[in-house]
Scaffold this active site. Structure first.
Site, PDB file in Angstrom:
ATOM      1  N   LYS A   1      70.166  31.351  59.123  1.00  0.00           N
ATOM      2  CA  LYS A   1      70.223  32.667  59.760  1.00  0.00           C
ATOM      3  C   LYS A   1      69.177  32.761  60.869  1.00  0.00           C
ATOM      4  CE  LYS A   1      71.597  35.365  55.661  1.00  0.00           C
ATOM      5  NZ  LYS A   1      72.844  35.968  56.138  1.00  0.00           N
TER       6      LYS A   1
ATOM      7  N   ARG B   1      80.280  34.467  47.895  1.00  0.00           N
ATOM      8  CA  ARG B   1      81.636  34.335  47.346  1.00  0.00           C
ATOM      9  C   ARG B   1      81.767  33.056  46.523  1.00  0.00           C
ATOM     10  NH1 ARG B   1      83.668  34.632  53.403  1.00  0.00           N
ATOM     11  NH2 ARG B   1      81.897  36.050  53.330  1.00  0.00           N
TER      12      ARG B   1
HETATM   13  N1  BES Z   1      73.886  38.040  52.031  1.00  0.00           N
HETATM   14  C1  BES Z   1      74.692  38.019  53.186  1.00  0.00           C
HETATM   15  C2  BES Z   1      75.326  39.358  53.519  1.00  0.00           C
HETATM   16  C3  BES Z   1      74.406  40.463  53.916  1.00  0.00           C
HETATM   17  C4  BES Z   1      74.144  40.708  55.241  1.00  0.00           C
HETATM   18  C5  BES Z   1      73.851  41.312  52.974  1.00  0.00           C
HETATM   19  C6  BES Z   1      73.320  41.744  55.607  1.00  0.00           C
HETATM   20  C7  BES Z   1      73.032  42.354  53.338  1.00  0.00           C
HETATM   21  C8  BES Z   1      72.771  42.569  54.658  1.00  0.00           C
HETATM   22  C9  BES Z   1      75.809  36.991  53.026  1.00  0.00           C
HETATM   23  O1  BES Z   1      75.547  35.908  52.222  1.00  0.00           O
HETATM   24  C10 BES Z   1      76.109  36.476  54.371  1.00  0.00           C
HETATM   25  O2  BES Z   1      75.292  35.779  54.896  1.00  0.00           O
HETATM   26  N2  BES Z   1      77.239  36.835  54.899  1.00  0.00           N
HETATM   27  C11 BES Z   1      77.642  36.438  56.182  1.00  0.00           C
HETATM   28  C12 BES Z   1      79.055  35.983  56.049  1.00  0.00           C
HETATM   29  C13 BES Z   1      79.552  35.174  57.191  1.00  0.00           C
HETATM   30  C14 BES Z   1      78.845  33.853  57.275  1.00  0.00           C
HETATM   31  C15 BES Z   1      81.030  34.978  56.998  1.00  0.00           C
HETATM   32  C16 BES Z   1      77.537  37.643  57.105  1.00  0.00           C
HETATM   33  O3  BES Z   1      77.754  38.762  56.659  1.00  0.00           O
HETATM   34  O4  BES Z   1      77.174  37.452  58.266  1.00  0.00           O
HETATM   35 MN    MN Z   2      74.660  34.289  53.292  1.00  0.00          MN
END
Ligand code: BES
Ligand code: MN
Ligand code: ZN
Length: 479
Positions: free
Chosen positions: A259, A333
């Site tokens: 990230k 997921r």
């Molecule tokens: N834990 C995150 C989602 C999240 C984002 C929770 C912001 C709380 C606040 C999840 O694991 C994630 O990284 N999701 C990605 C999915 C994408 C790679 C398809 C996202 O939401 O960007």
């Molecule tokens: Mn994630």
């Protein structure tokens, strides 16, 4: 916190009063002394019941706190619960020790005593474990609350509050303090305290149990993954068997699809789903509900390293489905998929999973409303009714979409774990559906966005909200 029935001679140092605008025009329900003070304040326009107003009036014996609820037609139990927590928190920060809350004029709102118990139980909680308690540190002083509305539902509310505090206090801990094995220790301690069954699968057992998706996500971290399973069995014959599944990513760096900096911050909160499951298990045990409840927590730390799972990897989940990884940051997921298989094997009446799953859900619904996906209309109705009663708003999202379903297909495996940006929350829900056995009623709660608050608001302090615990416990109480 101790909450008791107020008798005329109970000594208190703080008096809390919530007033709707209409209440300011009819003070007949208050006793003479209070009526005199209030009418003076109202006459000189210091008090009008305006929504969101808070006034502290110093009196000889202590302080009178007045909170405005706004117009009667817009007032609700949820506003009252928030206002109570705000008022009581303010009293506790202002050196109040014993507070009296007069609520009889609001008796028409069903569930008032439970809301009082909840607000009283929650008002003093802050995450200050790591703060040096030096001379400038002001501890929360309120310890006794008295009220003119009081019945056994007050203690129900206090138990709900305790369940939420339990979830919040773990969710607030940073990744350096809580890793998957810490979650297992917390679960074991809870099981010990309440006589629950607790089973923990370590990395060796996870391999034997074919939990390839959870193992893959955890493979990059020196803190190995854990699948935790708590079971509550009531004394009598249970009315239903319900399974909860929580996402427990103790830190989500994104993995090799790392990230960017400002997105990684707050990702200690990615274990909130699992923390909520712990909170629910505590609540169920405290309330002694007549339901068999299973709590699964699928815990891993998503880190980049030489042993991480990679983009392009193909992994196999517990039900034999193969998954092509196209983004290691779509890890939630994956850990849920194996756990949903395990939950399905128990053939429960209902499975409810909770996860900080997608940023897309937060983009769609904002920071105050969670996404609800379910394959059953009756279950949707029950969950939405519980959420309305308890003031945790959800919005039902679609779980049918042929185009997004199509994008779940991989050329080389059964599924891919990540689709395009548009419809990201629906894609994730459709992915989870692949791991819920046919015929089981299932709901998925996407709590990304609502799981943490950056500022104090109503019943929420800064930090973890435990959003979902109240709704789920209310749902269970009515089975
Ligand atoms: N834990 C995150 C989602 C999240 C984002 C929770 C912001 C709380 C606040 C999840 O694991 C994630 O990284 N999701 C990605 C999915 C994408 C790679 C398809 C996202 O939401 O960007
Ligand atoms: Mn994630
Ligand atoms: Zn995540």
């Amino acid at each position: 916190m101790q909450i008791s029935l107020w008798k005329n001679n109970t000594p208190t140092d703080s008096l809390l009063l919530l007033l709707r605008e209409e209440d300011c025009g009819d003070l007949s329900s208050f006793d003479k002394d209070l009526r005199e003070i209030l009418s003076a304040l109202i006459n000189r326009k210091d008090v009008s019941g305006k929504k969101g107003s808070l006034l502290r009036v110093p009196l000889i014996e202590g302080n009178l706190y007045l909170i405005g609820l706004g117009k009667k037609e817009k007032c609700s139990l949820n506003l009252i619960r928030d206002s109570l927590a705000w008022g009581l928190r303010t009293i506790g920060k202002n050196h109040g020790v014993k507070a009296l809350v007069l609520l009889r004029h609001l008796n028409e709102y069903e569930g008032l005593p439970s809301a009082l118990g909840e607000a009283g139980g929650l008002c003093g909680y802050v995450f200050d474990t790591y703060k040096t308690k030096d001379k400038d540190y002001e501890p929360f002083s309120l310890s006794e609350i008295y009220s003119d509305v009081y019945d056994d539902k007050v203690s129900e509310g206090m138990k709900l509050a305790e369940a939420q505090i339990f979830s919040r206090s773990i969710a607030n801990e940073p990744g350096c303090a809580v890793c998957p094995s810490t979650m297992a220790e917390k679960a074991k301690a809870l099981a010990e305290q309440y006589g629950l069954q607790c089973e923990v699968w370590d990395e060796k057992r996870l391999a034997d149990e074919k939990m390839g998706a959870l193992l893959a996500v955890g493979s990059g971290s020196k803190n190995p993954p854990r699948l935790i399973h708590l079971t509550y069995k009531p004394k009598g014959t249970p009315s239903k068997k319900i399974a909860f599944v929580g996402k427990g990513i103790t830190f989500d760096s994104g993995g090799l699809n790392i990230k960017p900096d400002n997105y990684m911050l707050t990702m200690k909160g990615d274990k909130t789903g699992a923390c909520n499951v712990l909170g629910i298990m505590k609540g169920v045990a405290e309330l002694g509900l007549n339901v068999e409840v299973h709590g699964f927590m699928s815990c891993a730390e998503n880190m980049p390293s030489g042993s991480s799972y990679r983009p392009d990897d193909i992994i196999t989940a517990r039900n034999g489905k193969t998954i092509e990884i196209n983004n290691t940051d779509a890890e939630g997921r994956l850990v849920l998929s194996d756990a949903l298989c395990a939950a399905s094997e128990l053939k429960p009446d209902v499975i409810i999973d909770m996860a900080t799953l997608t940023g897309a859900c937060a983009v769609a619904l904002g920071k105050y409303r969670a996404g609800l996906f379910t394959n059953d209309d009756d279950l949707a109705g029950k969950i939405l009714a519980s959420s309305e009663r308890r003031g945790e708003p959800y919005w039902r999202m679609p779980l049918e979409d042929e185009h997004i379903s199509e994008s779940l297909k991989s050329p080389f495996a059964d599924l891919v774990n990540c689709g395009e940006r548009y419809g990201g929350a629906i894609f994730a829900a459709l992915f989870l559906k692949e791991f819920v056995a046919d015929g089981i009623k299932w709901a998925h709660m996407d709590i990304a966005g609502v799981d943490f608050r950056d500022k104090e608001y109503g019943i929420y302090p800064k930090g973890a909200t435990s959003f979902g615990v109240r709704t789920c416990l209310d749902y269970l109480m009515r089975l």
